[in-house]
Design a protein around this motif. Structure first.
Motif, PDB file in Angstrom:
ATOM      1  N   LEU A  69       3.736   3.313   0.494  1.00 40.96           N
ATOM      2  CA  LEU A  69       4.530   2.203   1.021  1.00 40.96           C
ATOM      3  C   LEU A  69       5.773   2.687   1.762  1.00 40.96           C
ATOM      4  CD1 LEU A  69       4.350  -0.399  -1.900  1.00 40.96           C
ATOM      5  CD2 LEU A  69       3.156  -0.489   0.296  1.00 40.96           C
ATOM      6  N   ALA A  70       6.350   3.770   1.275  1.00 37.34           N
ATOM      7  CA  ALA A  70       7.576   4.291   1.890  1.00 37.34           C
ATOM      8  C   ALA A  70       7.298   5.294   3.004  1.00 37.34           C
ATOM      9  CB  ALA A  70       8.454   4.934   0.817  1.00 37.34           C
ATOM     10  N   GLY A  71       6.036   5.659   3.182  1.00 32.01           N
ATOM     11  CA  GLY A  71       5.691   6.647   4.200  1.00 32.01           C
ATOM     12  C   GLY A  71       6.267   8.018   3.917  1.00 32.01           C
ATOM     13  N   LEU A  72       6.289   8.411   2.662  1.00 32.35           N
ATOM     14  CA  LEU A  72       6.865   9.700   2.278  1.00 32.35           C
ATOM     15  C   LEU A  72       5.941  10.861   2.641  1.00 32.35           C
ATOM     16  CD1 LEU A  72       8.339   8.812  -1.243  1.00 32.35           C
ATOM     17  CD2 LEU A  72       9.458   8.697   1.007  1.00 32.35           C
ATOM     18  N   GLU A  73       6.535  12.008   2.833  1.00 28.58           N
ATOM     19  CA  GLU A  73       5.769  13.190   3.240  1.00 28.58           C
ATOM     20  C   GLU A  73       4.856  13.713   2.139  1.00 28.58           C
ATOM     21  OE1 GLU A  73       8.355  16.184   4.752  1.00 28.58           O
ATOM     22  OE2 GLU A  73       9.122  14.931   6.388  1.00 28.58           O
ATOM     23  N   ASP A  74       5.131  13.325   0.900  1.00 29.83           N
ATOM     24  CA  ASP A  74       4.311  13.836  -0.207  1.00 29.83           C
ATOM     25  C   ASP A  74       3.050  13.012  -0.436  1.00 29.83           C
ATOM     26  OD1 ASP A  74       5.325  11.519  -1.323  1.00 29.83           O
ATOM     27  OD2 ASP A  74       5.968  12.450  -3.197  1.00 29.83           O
ATOM     28  N   LYS A  75       2.798  12.021   0.400  1.00 29.10           N
ATOM     29  CA  LYS A  75       1.685  11.083   0.190  1.00 29.10           C
ATOM     30  C   LYS A  75       0.354  11.806  -0.031  1.00 29.10           C
ATOM     31  CE  LYS A  75      -1.006   7.600   2.687  1.00 29.10           C
ATOM     32  NZ  LYS A  75      -1.118   6.814   3.949  1.00 29.10           N
ATOM     33  N   ASP A  76       0.009  12.748   0.844  1.00 26.77           N
ATOM     34  CA  ASP A  76      -1.294  13.426   0.737  1.00 26.77           C
ATOM     35  C   ASP A  76      -1.362  14.315  -0.506  1.00 26.77           C
ATOM     36  OD1 ASP A  76      -2.119  12.184   3.053  1.00 26.77           O
ATOM     37  OD2 ASP A  76      -1.720  13.902   4.355  1.00 26.77           O
ATOM     38  N   ALA A  77      -0.261  14.974  -0.826  1.00 21.48           N
ATOM     39  CA  ALA A  77      -0.234  15.835  -2.015  1.00 21.48           C
ATOM     40  C   ALA A  77      -0.380  14.997  -3.281  1.00 21.48           C
ATOM     41  CB  ALA A  77       1.069  16.632  -2.060  1.00 21.48           C
ATOM     42  N   VAL A  78       0.272  13.847  -3.302  1.00 17.65           N
ATOM     43  CA  VAL A  78       0.162  12.964  -4.456  1.00 17.65           C
ATOM     44  C   VAL A  78      -1.262  12.434  -4.591  1.00 17.65           C
ATOM     45  CG1 VAL A  78       0.908  10.758  -5.434  1.00 17.65           C
ATOM     46  CG2 VAL A  78       2.596  12.321  -4.455  1.00 17.65           C
ATOM     47  N   LEU A  79      -1.881  12.063  -3.458  1.00 21.71           N
ATOM     48  CA  LEU A  79      -3.263  11.584  -3.497  1.00 21.71           C
ATOM     49  C   LEU A  79      -4.194  12.662  -4.036  1.00 21.71           C
ATOM     50  CD1 LEU A  79      -5.433   9.489  -2.907  1.00 21.71           C
ATOM     51  CD2 LEU A  79      -5.516  10.332  -0.543  1.00 21.71           C
ATOM     52  N   ALA A  80      -3.994  13.902  -3.624  1.00 17.13           N
ATOM     53  CA  ALA A  80      -4.840  14.996  -4.118  1.00 17.13           C
ATOM     54  C   ALA A  80      -4.699  15.138  -5.629  1.00 17.13           C
ATOM     55  CB  ALA A  80      -4.458  16.301  -3.419  1.00 17.13           C
ATOM     56  N   ARG A  81      -3.468  15.020  -6.128  1.00 21.31           N
ATOM     57  CA  ARG A  81      -3.258  15.116  -7.580  1.00 21.31           C
ATOM     58  C   ARG A  81      -3.899  13.929  -8.302  1.00 21.31           C
ATOM     59  NH1 ARG A  81      -3.543  15.196 -12.047  1.00 21.31           N
ATOM     60  NH2 ARG A  81      -2.146  16.030 -13.676  1.00 21.31           N
ATOM     61  N   LEU A  82      -3.802  12.754  -7.703  1.00 15.95           N
ATOM     62  CA  LEU A  82      -4.416  11.560  -8.287  1.00 15.95           C
ATOM     63  C   LEU A  82      -5.932  11.707  -8.357  1.00 15.95           C
ATOM     64  CD1 LEU A  82      -4.410   8.629  -9.267  1.00 15.95           C
ATOM     65  CD2 LEU A  82      -4.159   7.910  -6.881  1.00 15.95           C
ATOM     66  N   LEU A  83      -6.526  12.226  -7.309  1.00 19.61           N
ATOM     67  CA  LEU A  83      -7.982  12.411  -7.290  1.00 19.61           C
ATOM     68  C   LEU A  83      -8.419  13.477  -8.294  1.00 19.61           C
ATOM     69  CD1 LEU A  83      -8.694  12.115  -3.468  1.00 19.61           C
ATOM     70  CD2 LEU A  83      -9.188  10.436  -5.252  1.00 19.61           C
ATOM     71  N   ALA A 178       5.459  -6.419  -6.380  1.00 22.27           N
ATOM     72  CA  ALA A 178       6.879  -6.249  -6.700  1.00 22.27           C
ATOM     73  C   ALA A 178       7.542  -5.282  -5.727  1.00 22.27           C
ATOM     74  CB  ALA A 178       7.045  -5.764  -8.133  1.00 22.27           C
ATOM     75  N   ARG A 179       6.855  -4.196  -5.412  1.00 20.78           N
ATOM     76  CA  ARG A 179       7.436  -3.218  -4.494  1.00 20.78           C
ATOM     77  C   ARG A 179       7.504  -3.765  -3.073  1.00 20.78           C
ATOM     78  NH1 ARG A 179       8.848   1.216  -6.896  1.00 20.78           N
ATOM     79  NH2 ARG A 179       9.515   2.062  -4.884  1.00 20.78           N
ATOM     80  N   LEU A 180       6.527  -4.545  -2.685  1.00 17.32           N
ATOM     81  CA  LEU A 180       6.587  -5.160  -1.357  1.00 17.32           C
ATOM     82  C   LEU A 180       7.778  -6.114  -1.244  1.00 17.32           C
ATOM     83  CD1 LEU A 180       2.784  -5.864  -0.775  1.00 17.32           C
ATOM     84  CD2 LEU A 180       4.216  -4.263   0.534  1.00 17.32           C
ATOM     85  N   ARG A 181       8.102  -6.789  -2.351  1.00 21.83           N
ATOM     86  CA  ARG A 181       9.253  -7.702  -2.369  1.00 21.83           C
ATOM     87  C   ARG A 181      10.563  -6.956  -2.611  1.00 21.83           C
ATOM     88  NH1 ARG A 181       6.073 -10.252  -6.301  1.00 21.83           N
ATOM     89  NH2 ARG A 181       7.683  -9.765  -7.860  1.00 21.83           N
ATOM     90  N   LYS A 182      10.460  -5.663  -2.916  1.00 24.83           N
ATOM     91  CA  LYS A 182      11.609  -4.846  -3.307  1.00 24.83           C
ATOM     92  C   LYS A 182      12.277  -5.404  -4.561  1.00 24.83           C
ATOM     93  CE  LYS A 182      12.409  -2.955   1.279  1.00 24.83           C
ATOM     94  NZ  LYS A 182      13.387  -2.603   2.326  1.00 24.83           N
ATOM     95  N   ASP A 183      11.433  -5.916  -5.445  1.00 24.95           N
ATOM     96  CA  ASP A 183      11.893  -6.409  -6.745  1.00 24.95           C
ATOM     97  C   ASP A 183      11.679  -5.279  -7.744  1.00 24.95           C
ATOM     98  OD1 ASP A 183      12.351  -7.655  -9.162  1.00 24.95           O
ATOM     99  OD2 ASP A 183      11.234  -9.480  -8.669  1.00 24.95           O
ATOM    100  N   TRP A 184      12.653  -4.407  -7.823  1.00 22.47           N
ATOM    101  CA  TRP A 184      12.480  -3.173  -8.594  1.00 22.47           C
ATOM    102  C   TRP A 184      12.366  -3.446 -10.090  1.00 22.47           C
ATOM    103  CZ3 TRP A 184      10.982  -1.217  -4.551  1.00 22.47           C
ATOM    104  CH2 TRP A 184      11.711  -1.191  -3.368  1.00 22.47           C
ATOM    105  N   GLN A 185      13.043  -4.467 -10.581  1.00 28.21           N
ATOM    106  CA  GLN A 185      12.942  -4.795 -12.002  1.00 28.21           C
ATOM    107  C   GLN A 185      11.523  -5.249 -12.356  1.00 28.21           C
ATOM    108  OE1 GLN A 185      15.281  -4.107 -14.259  1.00 28.21           O
ATOM    109  NE2 GLN A 185      13.767  -4.677 -15.805  1.00 28.21           N
ATOM    110  N   ALA A 186      10.931  -6.086 -11.498  1.00 26.83           N
ATOM    111  CA  ALA A 186       9.552  -6.539 -11.730  1.00 26.83           C
ATOM    112  C   ALA A 186       8.581  -5.372 -11.648  1.00 26.83           C
ATOM    113  CB  ALA A 186       9.175  -7.616 -10.720  1.00 26.83           C
ATOM    114  N   ASP A 187       8.867  -4.431 -10.767  1.00 28.17           N
ATOM    115  CA  ASP A 187       8.032  -3.235 -10.645  1.00 28.17           C
ATOM    116  C   ASP A 187       8.065  -2.429 -11.938  1.00 28.17           C
ATOM    117  OD1 ASP A 187       6.591  -1.040  -9.313  1.00 28.17           O
ATOM    118  OD2 ASP A 187       8.516  -0.016  -9.337  1.00 28.17           O
ATOM    119  N   ILE A 188       9.254  -2.280 -12.504  1.00 24.79           N
ATOM    120  CA  ILE A 188       9.399  -1.536 -13.762  1.00 24.79           C
ATOM    121  C   ILE A 188       8.674  -2.248 -14.899  1.00 24.79           C
ATOM    122  CG2 ILE A 188      11.073  -0.861 -15.532  1.00 24.79           C
ATOM    123  CD1 ILE A 188      13.044  -0.338 -13.177  1.00 24.79           C
TER     124      ILE A 188
END
Length: 217
Positions: A69-83, A178-188
């Motif tokens: 969602l944030a377009g972070l540079e670690d996206k692909d590395a995180v996906l590899a770890r998730l897989l 929640a993250r799309l709304r930037k409602d961080w408390q609901a996300d937690i």
């Protein structure tokens, strides 16, 4: 073979040692019974291993959502770890259900992850039609996972697993919204609820394996 009386006594002592209300008297009168007789080390290890695998599943799911969602540079590395986590879960099943079944579970869970990733991308773009279509695929995949697992172990009912998978999807979606709304408390809150739920799911799998293969514990 343990006599019926000894089994009953041991059960009462286990309940006392585990702090079940009303069992204090049994604990005092039979203090020589050890907790080790109630809980087998291999059972404890399986529970711990299974919980870690599924907590990792949730944690890396969430981390990928954040990165995508944030377009972070670690996206692909995180996906590899998730897989990799899906491979790890499949491998954990192989000692009980064989190589083919472990690989099949990995394939189903990998599909679960890839569909979820597409939902995140579509939601980020505001493409609700695509989200709705992908959500149907996501639930169909959840049905496939529940059906596959229940066919491997009669102690895992398809209905129970399906309901648990659907709850997992709902809580992931709650996180996303929640993250799309930037409602961080609901996300937690959604993440915490998801963690509690995934631990329960892991414990259902653990209990089923122990019941199906008692001689391995």
């Amino acid at each position: 073979m343990i006599s019926l009386l000894k089994k009953v006594t041991l059960l009462l002592m286990c309940l006392a040692l585990l702090g079940v209300p009303g069992m204090a008297e049994a604990k005092e009168s039979q203090g020589n019974v050890q907790l080790a007789e109630c809980i087998k080390p291999k059972e404890v290890k399986l529970q711990g291993d299974m919980r870690k695998l599924w907590i990792d599943h949730l944690q890396w799911d969430h981390q990928y959502m954040v990165s995508a969602l944030a377009g972070l540079e670690d996206k692909d590395a995180v996906l590899a770890r998730l897989l990799k986590n899906q491979v790890d879960i499949g491998n954990a099943m192989k000692p009980y259900y064989g190589e083919e079944a472990g690989k099949k579970l990995t394939d189903l869970l990998t599909e679960h992850i890839m569909i979820g990733g597409k939902i995140i991308d579509a939601a980020k773009k505001g493409d609700q039609a695509a989200v709705a279509k992908l959500d149907k695929d996501w639930h169909r995949n959840a049905d496939d996972i529940a059906k596959f697992l229940s066919s491997a172990n009669p102690n895992w009912t398809e209905k129970e697993l399906k309901e648990m998978m659907y709850t997992h999807l709902k809580l992931l979606n709650d996180n996303l919204q929640a993250r799309l709304r930037k409602d961080w408390q609901a996300d937690i809150v959604a993440f915490d609820q998801g963690e509690d739920h995934i631990i329960s799911f892991a414990d259902v799998l653990t209990a089923g394996i122990i019941k199906q293969f008692p001689n391995q514990f």
